[in-house]
Design a protein around this motif. Sequence first.
Motif, PDB file in Angstrom:
ATOM      1  N   LEU A  24      17.771 -41.098  19.293  1.00  0.00           N
ATOM      2  CA  LEU A  24      16.742 -41.759  18.499  1.00  0.00           C
ATOM      3  C   LEU A  24      16.732 -41.173  17.085  1.00  0.00           C
ATOM      4  CD1 LEU A  24      13.866 -41.826  21.132  1.00  0.00           C
ATOM      5  CD2 LEU A  24      15.245 -43.761  20.369  1.00  0.00           C
ATOM      6  N   PRO A  25      16.260 -41.916  16.110  1.00  0.00           N
ATOM      7  CA  PRO A  25      16.186 -41.371  14.743  1.00  0.00           C
ATOM      8  C   PRO A  25      15.221 -40.195  14.678  1.00  0.00           C
ATOM      9  CG  PRO A  25      15.016 -43.456  14.867  1.00  0.00           C
ATOM     10  CD  PRO A  25      15.756 -43.297  16.171  1.00  0.00           C
ATOM     11  N   PRO A  26      15.496 -39.241  13.796  1.00  0.00           N
ATOM     12  CA  PRO A  26      14.629 -38.049  13.727  1.00  0.00           C
ATOM     13  C   PRO A  26      13.209 -38.409  13.279  1.00  0.00           C
ATOM     14  CG  PRO A  26      16.199 -38.070  11.925  1.00  0.00           C
ATOM     15  CD  PRO A  26      16.617 -39.166  12.849  1.00  0.00           C
ATOM     16  N   LEU A  27      12.243 -37.716  13.874  1.00  0.00           N
ATOM     17  CA  LEU A  27      10.837 -37.947  13.556  1.00  0.00           C
ATOM     18  C   LEU A  27      10.472 -37.249  12.248  1.00  0.00           C
ATOM     19  CD1 LEU A  27       9.268 -37.455  17.080  1.00  0.00           C
ATOM     20  CD2 LEU A  27       9.271 -39.577  15.773  1.00  0.00           C
ATOM     21  N   ARG A  28       9.465 -37.823  11.602  1.00  0.00           N
ATOM     22  CA  ARG A  28       8.985 -37.261  10.332  1.00  0.00           C
ATOM     23  C   ARG A  28       7.802 -36.329  10.609  1.00  0.00           C
ATOM     24  NH1 ARG A  28       7.304 -40.739   4.895  1.00  0.00           N
ATOM     25  NH2 ARG A  28       6.453 -38.985   3.711  1.00  0.00           N
ATOM     26  N   ASN A  29       7.741 -35.234   9.864  1.00  0.00           N
ATOM     27  CA  ASN A  29       6.659 -34.266  10.027  1.00  0.00           C
ATOM     28  C   ASN A  29       5.332 -34.852   9.554  1.00  0.00           C
ATOM     29  OD1 ASN A  29       7.787 -31.578  10.933  1.00  0.00           O
ATOM     30  ND2 ASN A  29       9.173 -32.055   9.233  1.00  0.00           N
ATOM     31  N   PRO A  30       4.218 -34.374  10.072  1.00  0.00           N
ATOM     32  CA  PRO A  30       2.918 -34.820   9.557  1.00  0.00           C
ATOM     33  C   PRO A  30       2.767 -34.453   8.078  1.00  0.00           C
ATOM     34  CG  PRO A  30       2.672 -33.617  11.629  1.00  0.00           C
ATOM     35  CD  PRO A  30       4.083 -33.444  11.198  1.00  0.00           C
ATOM     36  N   ASN A  31       1.935 -35.229   7.414  1.00  0.00           N
ATOM     37  CA  ASN A  31       1.735 -34.977   5.985  1.00  0.00           C
ATOM     38  C   ASN A  31       1.193 -33.582   5.714  1.00  0.00           C
ATOM     39  OD1 ASN A  31       2.678 -37.471   5.185  1.00  0.00           O
ATOM     40  ND2 ASN A  31       0.666 -38.440   5.347  1.00  0.00           N
ATOM     41  N   ILE A  32       0.487 -33.046   6.701  1.00  0.00           N
ATOM     42  CA  ILE A  32      -0.102 -31.729   6.514  1.00  0.00           C
ATOM     43  C   ILE A  32       0.946 -30.652   6.378  1.00  0.00           C
ATOM     44  CG2 ILE A  32      -0.303 -31.101   8.946  1.00  0.00           C
ATOM     45  CD1 ILE A  32      -2.981 -30.607   6.271  1.00  0.00           C
ATOM     46  N   LEU A  33       2.155 -30.902   6.882  1.00  0.00           N
ATOM     47  CA  LEU A  33       3.232 -29.921   6.828  1.00  0.00           C
ATOM     48  C   LEU A  33       4.190 -30.155   5.664  1.00  0.00           C
ATOM     49  CD1 LEU A  33       4.162 -29.690  10.613  1.00  0.00           C
ATOM     50  CD2 LEU A  33       2.762 -28.115   9.287  1.00  0.00           C
ATOM     51  N   VAL A  34       3.996 -31.234   4.924  1.00  0.00           N
ATOM     52  CA  VAL A  34       4.903 -31.551   3.820  1.00  0.00           C
ATOM     53  C   VAL A  34       4.592 -30.632   2.644  1.00  0.00           C
ATOM     54  CG1 VAL A  34       5.631 -33.324   2.203  1.00  0.00           C
ATOM     55  CG2 VAL A  34       5.162 -33.918   4.583  1.00  0.00           C
ATOM     56  N   GLY A  35       5.623 -30.143   2.000  1.00  0.00           N
ATOM     57  CA  GLY A  35       5.451 -29.262   0.840  1.00  0.00           C
ATOM     58  C   GLY A  35       5.326 -27.807   1.206  1.00  0.00           C
ATOM     59  N   GLU A  36       5.760 -27.420   2.398  1.00  0.00           N
ATOM     60  CA  GLU A  36       5.635 -26.036   2.845  1.00  0.00           C
ATOM     61  C   GLU A  36       6.509 -25.109   2.001  1.00  0.00           C
ATOM     62  OE1 GLU A  36       4.048 -24.024   5.055  1.00  0.00           O
ATOM     63  OE2 GLU A  36       2.662 -25.707   5.143  1.00  0.00           O
TER      64      GLU A  36
END
Length: 1815
Positions: A59-71
Amino acid sequence: MATAELYSKFARVWLPDAEEVWRSAELIKDYSPGDQTLFLQLEDGREVQHKIDPKTNNLPPLRNPNILVGENDLTALSYLHEPAVLHNIRVRFIDSKLIYTYCGIVLVAINPYESLPIYEADIINAYSGQNMADMDPHIFAVAEEAYKQMARDQRNQSIIVSGESGAGKTVSAKYAMRYFATVSCSSGKANVEEKVLASSPIMEAFGNARTTRNDNSSRFGKYIEIGFDKKLCITGANMRTYLLEKSRVVFQAQGERNYHIFYQLCASSHLPEFKAFKLGCADDFYCTNLGQNPVIEGVDDAEEMCNTRRAFSLLGIGGGDQMAVFQILAAILHLSNVEVKDQSADRSSISPDNIHLMVFCELMGVPCEEMSHWLCHRMLKTTTETFVKPVSKTNAVNGRDALTKHIYARLFVWIVGCINSALASAVKQHSFIGVLDIYGFETFDINSFEQFCINYANEKLQQQFNLHVFKLEQEEYMKEQIPWTLIDFYDNQPCINLIEAKLGVLDLLDEECKMPKGSDDTWAQKMYNTLLKNNSHFEKPRLSNRAFIIHHFADKVEYQCEGFLEKNKDTVNQEQINVLKKSKWDFLLTLLEDDEKAASSTNRRTNTSGKTQKDNKKTVGLQFRQSLHLLMDTLNATTPHYVRCIKPNDDKAPFSLDPVRAVQQLRACGILETIRISAAGFPSRWTYQEFFSRYRVLMKQKDVLPDRKQTCINLLEKLVKDQNNYQFGKSKIFFRAGQVAYLEKLRSDQLRIACVHIQKTIRCWLARKKYLRWKQSAVTIQRHVRGHQARSYVKFLRQSRAAVVIQRNVRMVLSRRRYQKQRQAAVMIQRFLRTYMARKQYYALMYERKALVVQKWVRGWLARVRYRRVLADIILLQSCVRRMMAKKEFKKLKVEARSVEHFKKLNVGMENKIMQLQHKINEQQKENRELSERLSVVGRTQALEREKLSRENENLRRSEKEAKAKTETLPSLLEQLSFLQQELGNTRREKEDLEDQYKVYKEQTKQVVDELNMKNSLLSNEKDDLNKLILEQTQQLTGIKTNVQNTKQLEKDLTEERSRYQSLLSEHLQLEELHKDLKEEMSLSISSSKSSHKRTDSNYSSNSSEYSQSLGSTDEESSSLQSEDENRSTVDLPVLLKFQMRVKELEKDKQSLQVMLDKKEEKAKDVEEQRTVGRAELDLETLKRQELESENKKLKQDLNELRKSLSSENSEMMPPAPGSLPFSTLLEQLNSSNEELEMRKEEVLLLRSHMVRQEALKHKDSALGEGVKLDLSEVPSFQDVDRSTDIHTLNEDGELWLAYEGLKETNRVLEVQMQEQESIHNEKCKALQEEVNKLREERELQQKLWAHSLLLPEDARIDASLQHEITRLTEENLELMQQQEKQDKTVRKLKKQLKLYIQKVEDFEASAQQKTISSMIHAPVRAVNITRKEKEYQGMLEYKRGDESRLVRSLVIDLKARGVAVSITPGLPAYIFFMCLRYVDSINDEERVSTLLNSIITSIKGVIKRRGDDFEVVSFWLANTCRLLDCLKQYSGDEMFKTYNTVKQNDHCLTNFELSEYQNVFGDLAIQIYRHLIKSMEDTLQPLIVASMLEHETVHGVLGSKPTGLRKRSSSLAEEEAVTVEVLLQHLGHFLTTMSQHGMDPGLIKQVVRQQFYIICAVTLNHLLLRKDMCSWSKGLQIRYNVWQLEEWLAERDLADCGAKETLEPLVQAAQLLQIKKKTEADAQAICNMCTALTTAQIVKVLTLYTPVIEFEERVTTSFITTIRNLLKDRVEPSTLMMDAKRIFSVTFSFSPSSVALETLQVPASLNLSFLTRI
């Protein structure tokens, strides 16, 4: 957790894309196991279908929640894969403008292609001493981590910087070295840090060039070892270089450049020192113009040349060597331009007149013919013979290029050797940090030998990197004691074996190079035959037989075999080298000797005999392999730190990311491999407390246990069924990839359910509230309507009643008005009648009066006419008589005139007489004419009067006739007259009424007009006054504003100047301390070398104090100082000169100020010496004279009072008359006073003679007394008849000699007084002359100004006059101020002298009284009881000479501040010192005064130096130093300080010495101690500030915390207890209590508190600006709460007005900025208005770092940040990002008088001061 749960509707995934590599999409339909298609919607709204491979079912890779973006750390992401890494980097780089990101232990640095303000010194200070995970990613964080681990683990460190060309490797390495040079300090030699940094511009000039990808690409690899000693100070450095790209010297691709140094040299060819090189521009030379682009935009090569030469000088490479280097470079340029001509297929030649070859040979010092010959020929050697063979043009050009490359390579090696020599240190190196700046993985369209070596090096580094990452992961798991399995990772050892193993690529290449006819083609065939079948990493291209492919860890690379053998051999024609060796230039021979040494060492290492040098020469591949193995051994022996530089795009566009290029580099540099290794284990790691705080919403209240760890275990077992997805460690929870995202989904669902429930309840509440509001509105409307009706009825009743009342009053008014009108008419008629009767009577009386007046005037006129007529007749008669007599006389004279005698008599003086007569005749003629005119006028008037009288007579007759005729008609006329009079009276009355009415109306109107005019004028006046007042007020306001601005500017300038002075003072003291420490060390080393190596303890290092000086108060210390003075000649002179040069700049200002002071002191000393010559002899005489003068003044005062009493008597206002009783009484008193005055004068003479006698008796036996011989015969005044004794009898006691000496002394005194009077007179004359000259100059100047101003217009004239007047007044004010200062100084001196004299008089009187008492003691008296009186102390402490060291030891050195501060009076040591100073001042001992004060200063400095880190000690001595300074001011005797004293305190003032200079010294000492106090306090507060103000949360789990991943590098440290704001306030309270107990001045305490709060604000704000995880709404709330606690602490201690609250304003505004709304333009305007204490850079940084903690928050958009920038672009402010946390406010010590009476102080026995005696 099933896959269906993750791939449900609204789940976001990543899809592969050709342009963007990965594209985000959202599921619009749930996925079920077995489905072959996913239904997705892209971000642009398009719907697509994604086919699932049935074989792999991936399956295509899942995207991280927005809360984890920009770590900050990529390993903190829940889903660890390529699209997540790329997206996180894109968000940080493009949206947040952050170029650094962590990936585990790797720092990913993206080149922004733009200068960023993140490398200043304040940023370095902010990262210094911090943990790596506590701050935002930065190259400084990596450098600090390496520096910290080197200090903690005592292990060498390495920083490996890699990346492709243009990624920023060189800049990153440069900043890392800058960080080490800044945070460390040099030991031994000075300027080691500067030398380390100076090596960068040199290496960039000689090793960097412009490529198609980078304008400053490093074309070599380098490894710099920076050495440190045990104190972590830089001792030196060493540099190793790898694989310089020599081919760039002779070849560059299109758009590229040669090495920078060639272009710098060409740009500086116009300089005189470069004229001999015969250079031109870069376009003129072949090797600098191959790329057709010799200019880099924005780079000035001439300026860069200056920087390079400056760096050479800093490294100690002299001017001669520099010119030699540039000469070699110029020769290379000319050699590249040598043109080779083709004569035949195998023969070539060079023109003998080739100018470039001639210049080359001239610069190198070699014969031109030989060089030209061997450039076109080569020598072949066989076993039997040697012969010369010509070469073709191609081979000749290759030979020329080989020689060029060889010369440049030797020069490069020499420069590296010089740099290493300059950076070498004699101090032993304890550890080092290596910085490796090496090329990253490269792949081009055509890859050759250089790319092969580069990629080989990257394979080795990647292998070491993989092993290190794997090792760290295993260490973390073992530390937390969790079970782990072996992680499978990519091992590139097969690829390395393919390259370096036996029969590998390099081995086959070296073997082919040894073959006589080896070629690239044969080498390629050997590789195909040997490696193609045996190694899977080797391939052969399909369409080429001269290339090969190697499968590297990053990508497959195809290498072209052409040129491999030639580059590996790196051969140079030996005959050309021999020609160069014939040069007489020593520098060239040095370069070639180095080459020979390297070759000979190679020969010695080979064991095979019979092989030639050519056979033994190492190939380039072998050399590179050996150096690479050495490098890997070094790196393996150190702890590595990795920096991977990424090039975002090929267009060099700022903050633009090309996804394709970024993914290529992420794969090539091993970032994705790191992610894969982390994802294979447990990448997400949380502490139990943070996990509990974040996911508290998933628990019920009953699930919460006191044990947080057990609570988390229970929750995870309940939520995640598969226990393989998490592990529980000792302090952390470890999650596999995707588990945090799953937990976040559960948390979001729970919060969503809670939100729905809250919305339902709120909507119910709103509906009910709306219903109740409607009901209340209806009741309110009904109430108001009923009220309105009632009010209307009441209004009707009121109106009816009012109508009746109005009618009644109207009728009454009408009746009253009618009555008043009738009454007024009657009164008016009476008035007019009475007026008529009075007027009639008045007219009759007036008629009679006027008739009498007419008669009077007529009679008078008739009398006057008659008189004039008689007078005229008399005058006419007289004139006729006189005319007749004159005629007779004239005839008689006429007869006499005819006679001769008479003519003769008259002839004498005839002329004069004729003139007189003529004059008389003229006058008489004039008189006659006047008289005739008068007569004619009188005649005419008389004729006219006659005619007039005749006419009047005729008129009278005519009127008489008419009167007679009219009398007949009189009765009828009387009747008509009476009737007319009646009518006239009526009309007159009416007219009068009208006139009266008109007058009244006119007066009323006039009055009204006057009133209006008056009001108008008043209004206009008021308006004018108001306008004037407004203008005056505006002028005053402008003046006040300007004054306020000027005052603020002056205060600011004063504060800056004070802080600048204090910082210079601290630096000066620091340098002095360093100087003294070095002198002590050298003296100790010298003494230790001479003695038997005795060791002395050292309780403090040279770096423990920044400002203090060494202590020298004890006997042992004084002896050491003496030995130091004795051994001073043996001190190393260059070291002393170095420190003197560094101190010299700071001493210049001090010396310039001291010169003037020394001159004034010398003048004062000269005057004092002159004054003290006769002072001892005249003291008593002066005192007696003063007594007599005072008595004389008293008598005069009595006389004046008597006069006043006599003149003020009420009986007689006039003064008393002579002979009266008061007058006689006055005369008697005056006579008696004169007699008493004469008696006093005689007493003065007797006293003077007695004084001289006493002095003579003292010197009776001296040589002076023996040498005095008087000839008595020469004194006739003693031979008096009345004397009964002779001369010898009178002179028995030496009275005559004494009298004679007294007269001489008197004459001498009078002579001195005359001389003084004369000098005073001369000075006055000179002053008057100067004043006259000055006035004359002013007059001339004013005349010039007036003459000039007359030419100017009026406004300019006024301005000029005002300016002149202001200038004049300013000069006068300055002169008056100077005069006032002089007078004040004179007054102070006179007062001190007066006090001294009064003290001496009191002593004299006391001694006289004692004598009288002692004489009375012997008299027989009766026995009485004697009572002992209490002693009256004078506030002084007596000590013996030499006890200063004991005093200082007891009060300073041995005093324990911690125990003594509570038990004694605050400031007692200062009082004791001052009481001792008063004693020394009273005995007038200048030497002991200076000794005492210098001992105090030195001892206090020594204590501060040794114990400067103890806050209580520093606070104690700061309080005592300030108290001693205040005592010196309070008891100095100055008027401005005496007003604060009592009478007794004024008596205790210093009398003999003026210690204003020591006041300045103690002020500087107080500043020094204050800075130590701030430093000690800062060291204590620094570890607490960030933990308490930012990291600690008062209430856990209120808003949750963002997951961080917890990838801390300093986790080996012990966990500390939580630091709260209460802990910080406890320390602040301890500081405040300590300072209060020590008696510190409240104003100084407020300044210390203000400095404390500034440090808290600066440190907190700096960390907030550097920590992305702290920039959130909840953290802003926490900061505001913490600041509120600080403000409450200030208010509770009455410190709200100390200015500390204002220092917290930047932090408060930053917290408000985190909480305020950030969407619209109005919000941006509000932010700009609110954040006045923050700079634009700080505001933008906070907005950029703002990170949502919960899903309901939003990030700040880029457009909003742009709006903020546009609104703030006109703001004038500094561009710095960080606050200066090291800034210390300038301190002011205000005067604080002491109320303590010195005479009441007692010295405690605990101080061991028994040698002091109270006086």
